[in-house]
Motif scaffolding. Structure first.
Motif, short mmCIF file in Angstrom:
data_model
loop_
_atom_site.label_atom_id
_atom_site.label_comp_id
_atom_site.label_asym_id
_atom_site.label_seq_id
_atom_site.Cartn_x
_atom_site.Cartn_y
_atom_site.Cartn_z
N LEU A 123 0.85 -1.18 0.00
CA LEU A 123 0.00 0.00 0.00
C LEU A 123 0.89 1.24 0.00
CD1 LEU A 123 -2.35 -1.12 2.93
CD2 LEU A 123 -2.72 -1.47 0.47
N ALA A 124 0.61 2.19 -0.86
CA ALA A 124 1.37 3.45 -0.91
C ALA A 124 0.38 4.60 -1.02
CB ALA A 124 2.32 3.45 -2.10
N THR A 125 0.39 5.49 -0.03
CA THR A 125 -0.57 6.59 0.02
C THR A 125 0.15 7.93 0.07
OG1 THR A 125 -2.06 5.18 1.31
CG2 THR A 125 -2.55 7.53 1.28
N THR A 126 -0.36 8.87 -0.69
CA THR A 126 0.06 10.26 -0.62
C THR A 126 -1.14 11.06 -0.12
OG1 THR A 126 1.54 9.99 -2.50
CG2 THR A 126 0.89 12.24 -1.95
N ALA A 127 -0.89 11.98 0.80
CA ALA A 127 -1.95 12.88 1.27
C ALA A 127 -1.57 14.30 0.87
CB ALA A 127 -2.11 12.78 2.78
N ALA A 128 -2.53 15.03 0.34
CA ALA A 128 -2.35 16.44 0.00
C ALA A 128 -3.31 17.25 0.85
CB ALA A 128 -2.62 16.67 -1.49
N VAL A 129 -2.76 18.03 1.76
CA VAL A 129 -3.56 18.84 2.68
C VAL A 129 -3.62 20.27 2.15
CG1 VAL A 129 -3.62 19.82 5.01
CG2 VAL A 129 -3.12 17.38 4.68
N THR A 130 -4.83 20.81 2.05
CA THR A 130 -5.05 22.15 1.50
C THR A 130 -5.33 23.15 2.62
OG1 THR A 130 -5.96 21.19 -0.52
CG2 THR A 130 -6.48 23.50 -0.09
N GLU A 168 -6.45 27.09 3.15
CA GLU A 168 -7.07 28.21 2.43
C GLU A 168 -7.34 29.37 3.37
OE1 GLU A 168 -10.55 27.14 0.18
OE2 GLU A 168 -9.61 25.33 -0.61
N LYS A 169 -7.38 30.55 2.79
CA LYS A 169 -7.74 31.75 3.53
C LYS A 169 -9.17 31.59 4.03
CE LYS A 169 -6.37 36.20 4.10
NZ LYS A 169 -5.94 36.43 5.44
N ASP A 170 -9.41 32.00 5.28
CA ASP A 170 -10.72 31.88 5.91
C ASP A 170 -10.95 33.14 6.73
OD1 ASP A 170 -13.15 30.63 6.76
OD2 ASP A 170 -12.16 30.01 8.62
N GLY A 171 -11.57 34.14 6.13
CA GLY A 171 -11.75 35.41 6.83
C GLY A 171 -10.40 36.06 7.07
N ASP A 172 -10.11 36.37 8.32
CA ASP A 172 -8.83 36.98 8.69
C ASP A 172 -7.73 35.94 8.91
OD1 ASP A 172 -9.87 39.52 8.56
OD2 ASP A 172 -10.30 39.65 10.70
N GLY A 173 -8.08 34.67 8.89
CA GLY A 173 -7.10 33.62 9.16
C GLY A 173 -7.06 32.59 8.05
N PHE A 174 -6.73 31.38 8.43
CA PHE A 174 -6.62 30.28 7.48
C PHE A 174 -7.32 29.06 8.05
CE2 PHE A 174 -3.13 33.03 6.43
CZ PHE A 174 -3.07 32.97 5.05
N LYS A 175 -7.66 28.13 7.16
CA LYS A 175 -8.34 26.90 7.56
C LYS A 175 -7.87 25.76 6.67
CE LYS A 175 -12.95 24.90 7.94
NZ LYS A 175 -14.39 25.10 7.79
N ILE A 176 -7.66 24.60 7.27
CA ILE A 176 -7.40 23.39 6.49
C ILE A 176 -8.76 22.92 6.00
CG2 ILE A 176 -6.65 20.99 6.60
CD1 ILE A 176 -4.50 21.96 8.61
N THR A 177 -8.91 22.89 4.68
CA THR A 177 -10.21 22.58 4.10
C THR A 177 -10.31 21.19 3.51
OG1 THR A 177 -9.52 23.55 1.99
CG2 THR A 177 -10.69 25.00 3.54
N LYS A 178 -9.18 20.56 3.23
CA LYS A 178 -9.25 19.28 2.54
C LYS A 178 -7.99 18.46 2.78
CE LYS A 178 -10.88 19.29 -1.66
NZ LYS A 178 -11.01 19.44 -3.12
N SER A 179 -8.18 17.15 2.84
CA SER A 179 -7.08 16.20 2.79
C SER A 179 -7.43 15.18 1.72
CB SER A 179 -6.85 15.51 4.13
OG SER A 179 -5.74 14.63 4.05
N LYS A 219 -10.78 11.01 11.61
CA LYS A 219 -11.78 11.40 12.61
C LYS A 219 -11.44 12.74 13.25
CE LYS A 219 -13.14 6.71 13.90
NZ LYS A 219 -13.16 5.74 15.01
N LEU A 220 -10.16 13.05 13.33
CA LEU A 220 -9.71 14.30 13.94
C LEU A 220 -9.94 15.51 13.04
CD1 LEU A 220 -8.03 15.81 16.18
CD2 LEU A 220 -6.03 15.27 14.79
N LEU A 221 -9.75 15.32 11.75
CA LEU A 221 -9.81 16.45 10.82
C LEU A 221 -11.23 16.95 10.61
CD1 LEU A 221 -7.29 15.22 8.11
CD2 LEU A 221 -6.91 16.95 9.88
N ASN A 222 -11.39 18.25 10.66
CA ASN A 222 -12.66 18.90 10.36
C ASN A 222 -12.54 19.49 8.96
OD1 ASN A 222 -15.17 20.06 10.53
ND2 ASN A 222 -14.47 21.82 11.68
N ALA A 223 -12.41 18.60 7.99
CA ALA A 223 -12.17 19.00 6.61
C ALA A 223 -12.75 17.93 5.69
CB ALA A 223 -10.66 19.13 6.36
#
Length: 141
Positions: A77-84, A86-97, A128-132
């Motif tokens: 098994l070989a997995t790559t994760a790409a975490v995005t 993005e700008k979120d108002g005045d800050g930033f947010k992880i929106t996707k994995s 389960k931890l990620l809110n994305a």
């Protein structure tokens, strides 16, 4: 219950600051991070890269155990994760994995594999931890 630790230190503030991150295991030992490593591709690490590594490794291990539970005894098994980030108002947010998996598992149909992989994606502790949004693309050889 298992608890793991990591630590971060940041000297200076904002874009002018420089930091280092270390892990309990010693895999990371005072590795540099800061604005330049996060947004300008300078040598060093950043939180999103560390989350991507955690997600890829956690999902891959969860899938490995799920396949073993399904009676499979050999595979790769070989997995790559790409975490995005993005700008979120005045800050930033992880929106996707985005997980991208390539697998070789003997004696398994593509349909059975897809079902087990989706369940591993949902059940992985980092998922389960990620809110994305979490996506999975898989290729069974």
């Amino acid at each position: 219950m298992t608890t793991r630790t990591a630590s971060a230190r940041y000297e200076g503030l904002g874009k002018d600051g420089k930091g280092s991150v270390s892990t309990q295991s010693g895999v990371l030992a005072d590795n540099p991070y800061g604005f330049n490593t996060r947004f300008e591709n300078e040598p060093g690490t950043n939180p999103e890269e560390l989350i991507a590594a955690a997600h890829a490794s956690c999902f891959t291990m969860a899938l490995s155990f799920a396949l073993a539970k399904a009676g499979k005894t050999a595979g790769t098994l070989a997995t790559t994760a790409a975490v995005t980030l993005e700008k979120d108002g005045d800050g930033f947010k992880i929106t996707k994995s985005e997980l991208d998996l390539t697998a070789t598992v003997d004696g398994m149909s593509a349909e059975e594999f897809a079902t087990i992989a989706e369940e591993a994606k949902k059940g992985c502790p980092v998922s389960k931890l990620l809110n994305a949004e979490i996506t999975l693309t898989h290729h069974l050889n």
